[in-house]
Design an enzyme around this catalytic site. Structure first.
Site, PDB file in Angstrom:
ATOM      1  N   ASP A   8       0.874  -1.177   0.000  1.00 19.99           N
ATOM      2  CA  ASP A   8       0.000   0.000   0.000  1.00 19.99           C
ATOM      3  C   ASP A   8       0.913   1.230   0.000  1.00 19.99           C
ATOM      4  OD1 ASP A   8       0.946   0.205   2.611  1.00 19.99           O
ATOM      5  OD2 ASP A   8      -1.021   0.195   3.557  1.00 19.99           O
ATOM      6  N   HIS A   9       0.331   2.420   0.203  1.00 17.82           N
ATOM      7  CA  HIS A   9       1.145   3.645   0.187  1.00 17.82           C
ATOM      8  C   HIS A   9       2.211   3.641   1.288  1.00 17.82           C
ATOM      9  CE1 HIS A   9      -2.229   4.135   2.893  1.00 17.82           C
ATOM     10  NE2 HIS A   9      -1.525   5.009   3.559  1.00 17.82           N
ATOM     11  N   CYS A  66       2.911  -3.456   4.085  1.00 15.59           N
ATOM     12  CA  CYS A  66       2.058  -2.313   4.411  1.00 15.59           C
ATOM     13  C   CYS A  66       2.685  -1.626   5.621  1.00 15.59           C
ATOM     14  CB  CYS A  66       0.591  -2.712   4.600  1.00 15.59           C
ATOM     15  SG  CYS A  66       0.209  -3.742   6.015  1.00 15.59           S
ATOM     16  N   GLY A  67       1.951  -0.766   6.297  1.00 18.24           N
ATOM     17  CA  GLY A  67       2.545  -0.036   7.418  1.00 18.24           C
ATOM     18  C   GLY A  67       3.037  -0.962   8.515  1.00 18.24           C
ATOM     19  N   THR A  68       2.143  -1.835   8.954  1.00 18.85           N
ATOM     20  CA  THR A  68       2.510  -2.795  10.006  1.00 18.85           C
ATOM     21  C   THR A  68       2.816  -4.177   9.447  1.00 18.85           C
ATOM     22  OG1 THR A  68       0.194  -3.418  10.211  1.00 18.85           O
ATOM     23  CG2 THR A  68       0.988  -1.701  11.725  1.00 18.85           C
ATOM     24  N   HIS A  99      10.290 -24.047   8.219  1.00 19.00           N
ATOM     25  CA  HIS A  99       9.236 -24.808   8.902  1.00 19.00           C
ATOM     26  C   HIS A  99       7.865 -24.724   8.229  1.00 19.00           C
ATOM     27  CE1 HIS A  99      11.318 -25.144  13.107  1.00 19.00           C
ATOM     28  NE2 HIS A  99      12.051 -25.620  12.120  1.00 19.00           N
ATOM     29  N   ARG A 133       8.719 -33.719   9.445  1.00 20.41           N
ATOM     30  CA  ARG A 133       7.554 -33.437  10.297  1.00 20.41           C
ATOM     31  C   ARG A 133       6.878 -32.117   9.911  1.00 20.41           C
ATOM     32  NH1 ARG A 133      11.844 -31.814  13.508  1.00 20.41           N
ATOM     33  NH2 ARG A 133      11.541 -29.894  14.681  1.00 20.41           N
ATOM     34  N   HIS A 134       7.660 -31.213   9.363  1.00 18.72           N
ATOM     35  CA  HIS A 134       7.087 -29.920   8.957  1.00 18.72           C
ATOM     36  C   HIS A 134       6.186 -30.092   7.729  1.00 18.72           C
ATOM     37  CE1 HIS A 134       9.592 -28.139  11.947  1.00 18.72           C
ATOM     38  NE2 HIS A 134      10.656 -28.722  11.404  1.00 18.72           N
TER      39      HIS A 134
HETATM   40  C1  RB5 Z   1      -2.241   2.465   6.420  1.00 18.54           C
HETATM   41  O1  RB5 Z   1      -2.298   3.656   7.119  1.00 18.54           O
HETATM   42  C2  RB5 Z   1      -2.152   1.276   7.394  1.00 18.54           C
HETATM   43  O2  RB5 Z   1      -3.398   1.077   7.974  1.00 18.54           O
HETATM   44  C3  RB5 Z   1      -1.688   0.050   6.671  1.00 18.54           C
HETATM   45  O3  RB5 Z   1      -0.483   0.313   6.042  1.00 18.54           O
HETATM   46  C4  RB5 Z   1      -1.457  -1.200   7.499  1.00 18.54           C
HETATM   47  O4  RB5 Z   1      -0.621  -0.957   8.576  1.00 18.54           O
HETATM   48  C5  RB5 Z   1      -2.659  -1.982   7.840  1.00 18.54           C
HETATM   49  O5  RB5 Z   1      -2.602  -3.066   8.434  1.00 18.54           O
END
Ligand code: RB5
Length: 150
Positions: A8-9, A66-68, A99, A133-134
Protein backbone atom coordinates in the site's frame (compact mmCIF):
# COMPACT_ATOMS: atom_id res chain seq x y z
CA UNK A 1 12.98 -16.77 -9.67
CA UNK A 2 9.88 -14.70 -10.48
CA UNK A 3 8.95 -12.63 -7.44
CA UNK A 4 6.02 -10.26 -6.91
CA UNK A 5 6.37 -7.30 -4.56
CA UNK A 6 3.28 -5.39 -3.52
CA UNK A 7 2.44 -2.68 -1.02
CA UNK A 8 0.00 0.00 0.00
CA UNK A 9 1.15 3.64 0.19
CA UNK A 10 2.78 3.10 3.60
CA UNK A 11 4.99 0.36 2.17
CA UNK A 12 5.80 2.00 -1.16
CA UNK A 13 9.34 3.28 -0.43
CA UNK A 14 10.42 0.00 1.16
CA UNK A 15 8.82 -1.97 -1.70
CA UNK A 16 11.00 -0.11 -4.21
CA UNK A 17 14.13 -0.80 -2.12
CA UNK A 18 13.17 -4.48 -1.93
CA UNK A 19 12.59 -4.55 -5.70
CA UNK A 20 16.06 -3.12 -6.34
CA UNK A 21 17.59 -5.62 -3.91
CA UNK A 22 15.81 -8.58 -5.51
CA UNK A 23 16.94 -7.51 -8.98
CA UNK A 24 20.53 -7.32 -7.74
CA UNK A 25 20.07 -10.90 -6.47
CA UNK A 26 19.09 -11.88 -10.03
CA UNK A 27 15.33 -12.28 -9.55
CA UNK A 28 12.71 -11.16 -12.04
CA UNK A 29 10.42 -8.76 -10.19
CA UNK A 30 6.75 -7.97 -10.77
CA UNK A 31 5.55 -4.83 -8.97
CA UNK A 32 1.94 -4.55 -7.79
CA UNK A 33 0.07 -2.13 -5.55
CA UNK A 34 0.74 1.52 -4.75
CA UNK A 35 2.57 3.66 -7.29
CA UNK A 36 3.52 6.34 -4.79
CA UNK A 37 3.95 6.80 -1.08
CA UNK A 38 1.68 9.80 -0.89
CA UNK A 39 -1.59 8.72 -2.53
CA UNK A 40 -3.63 6.45 -0.20
CA UNK A 41 -3.82 2.89 -1.58
CA UNK A 42 -5.66 0.03 0.12
CA UNK A 43 -3.58 -2.82 1.53
CA UNK A 44 -6.53 -5.05 0.58
CA UNK A 45 -6.11 -4.38 -3.15
CA UNK A 46 -2.34 -4.64 -2.84
CA UNK A 47 -2.63 -8.03 -1.14
CA UNK A 48 -5.19 -9.33 -3.62
CA UNK A 49 -2.98 -8.45 -6.60
CA UNK A 50 0.01 -10.18 -5.04
CA UNK A 51 -1.96 -13.29 -4.09
CA UNK A 52 -3.46 -13.59 -7.57
CA UNK A 53 0.02 -13.50 -9.11
CA UNK A 54 1.17 -16.32 -6.81
CA UNK A 55 -1.99 -18.42 -7.26
CA UNK A 56 -1.86 -18.07 -11.06
CA UNK A 57 1.83 -19.03 -11.16
CA UNK A 58 2.85 -15.64 -12.57
CA UNK A 59 5.18 -15.43 -9.54
CA UNK A 60 6.64 -18.19 -7.34
CA UNK A 61 7.17 -16.00 -4.29
CA UNK A 62 5.92 -12.70 -2.93
CA UNK A 63 6.93 -9.89 -0.62
CA UNK A 64 3.93 -8.06 0.86
CA UNK A 65 4.37 -4.73 2.62
CA UNK A 66 2.06 -2.31 4.41
CA UNK A 67 2.54 -0.04 7.42
CA UNK A 68 2.51 -2.79 10.01
CA UNK A 69 2.41 -5.81 7.67
CA UNK A 70 -0.71 -6.94 9.52
CA UNK A 71 -3.43 -5.90 7.08
CA UNK A 72 -1.72 -7.18 3.96
CA UNK A 73 -0.73 -10.49 5.57
CA UNK A 74 -4.35 -11.08 6.63
CA UNK A 75 -5.54 -10.45 3.06
CA UNK A 76 -2.92 -12.70 1.45
CA UNK A 77 -3.60 -15.56 3.88
CA UNK A 78 -7.28 -15.59 2.84
CA UNK A 79 -6.22 -17.11 -0.49
CA UNK A 80 -6.29 -20.88 -0.71
CA UNK A 81 -2.84 -22.40 -1.01
CA UNK A 82 -0.89 -19.38 0.17
CA UNK A 83 1.18 -19.40 3.32
CA UNK A 84 2.17 -15.86 4.21
CA UNK A 85 4.14 -15.02 7.36
CA UNK A 86 4.42 -11.60 8.93
CA UNK A 87 8.05 -11.33 10.04
CA UNK A 88 10.01 -8.70 11.90
CA UNK A 89 13.46 -10.25 12.03
CA UNK A 90 15.78 -12.50 10.03
CA UNK A 91 15.13 -15.57 12.21
CA UNK A 92 11.38 -15.41 11.55
CA UNK A 93 11.95 -15.03 7.79
CA UNK A 94 14.26 -18.06 7.85
CA UNK A 95 11.74 -20.14 9.79
CA UNK A 96 8.93 -19.10 7.44
CA UNK A 97 10.79 -21.05 4.75
CA UNK A 98 12.29 -23.82 6.87
CA UNK A 99 9.24 -24.81 8.90
CA UNK A 100 6.21 -23.36 7.11
CA UNK A 101 7.24 -23.53 3.45
CA UNK A 102 5.85 -20.00 3.14
CA UNK A 103 5.72 -18.46 -0.31
CA UNK A 104 4.95 -14.93 0.86
CA UNK A 105 6.97 -12.83 3.30
CA UNK A 106 5.04 -9.92 4.82
CA UNK A 107 6.62 -7.02 6.67
CA UNK A 108 5.72 -3.66 8.14
CA UNK A 109 7.50 -0.64 6.70
CA UNK A 110 6.70 1.32 9.87
CA UNK A 111 8.03 -1.49 12.03
CA UNK A 112 11.36 -2.60 10.55
CA UNK A 113 14.22 -0.51 9.18
CA UNK A 114 15.56 -1.05 5.68
CA UNK A 115 18.57 -3.06 6.89
CA UNK A 116 16.43 -5.58 8.77
CA UNK A 117 13.97 -5.72 5.86
CA UNK A 118 16.66 -6.62 3.32
CA UNK A 119 18.22 -9.17 5.70
CA UNK A 120 14.81 -10.81 5.96
CA UNK A 121 14.58 -10.93 2.16
CA UNK A 122 18.02 -12.58 1.99
CA UNK A 123 17.06 -15.18 4.60
CA UNK A 124 13.74 -15.88 2.90
CA UNK A 125 15.50 -16.76 -0.37
CA UNK A 126 18.46 -18.49 1.21
CA UNK A 127 16.56 -20.95 3.38
CA UNK A 128 15.06 -24.27 2.25
CA UNK A 129 11.95 -26.06 3.50
CA UNK A 130 13.03 -28.75 5.98
CA UNK A 131 10.25 -31.19 5.04
CA UNK A 132 9.74 -34.28 7.26
CA UNK A 133 7.55 -33.44 10.30
CA UNK A 134 7.09 -29.92 8.96
CA UNK A 135 5.72 -31.32 5.70
CA UNK A 136 3.10 -33.22 7.71
CA UNK A 137 2.01 -29.98 9.38
CA UNK A 138 1.93 -28.00 6.16
CA UNK A 139 -0.12 -30.80 4.65
CA UNK A 140 -2.51 -30.53 7.61
CA UNK A 141 -2.93 -26.82 6.81
CA UNK A 142 -3.80 -27.80 3.22
CA UNK A 143 -6.38 -30.31 4.51
CA UNK A 144 -7.88 -27.64 6.75
CA UNK A 145 -8.15 -25.35 3.71
CA UNK A 146 -9.98 -28.07 1.78
CA UNK A 147 -12.56 -28.17 4.61
CA UNK A 148 -12.80 -24.40 4.93
CA UNK A 149 -13.14 -23.65 1.21
CA UNK A 150 -15.76 -26.37 0.51
C1 RB5 B 1 -2.24 2.46 6.42
O1 RB5 B 1 -2.30 3.66 7.12
C2 RB5 B 1 -2.15 1.28 7.39
O2 RB5 B 1 -3.40 1.08 7.97
C3 RB5 B 1 -1.69 0.05 6.67
O3 RB5 B 1 -0.48 0.31 6.04
C4 RB5 B 1 -1.46 -1.20 7.50
O4 RB5 B 1 -0.62 -0.96 8.58
C5 RB5 B 1 -2.66 -1.98 7.84
O5 RB5 B 1 -2.60 -3.07 8.43
Amino acid sequence: MKVVVSSDHAGYDLKMKVKEHLEKMGHEVIVEGAVSGTEPYSYVEAGQALANDVISGKAERGIAICGTGIGISIVVNKFKGIRCGLCCNEYMARMLRQHNDGQVLAMGARVVGQGVALNMVDAFFDEQFAGERHAVRVNDICKQEEEFFK
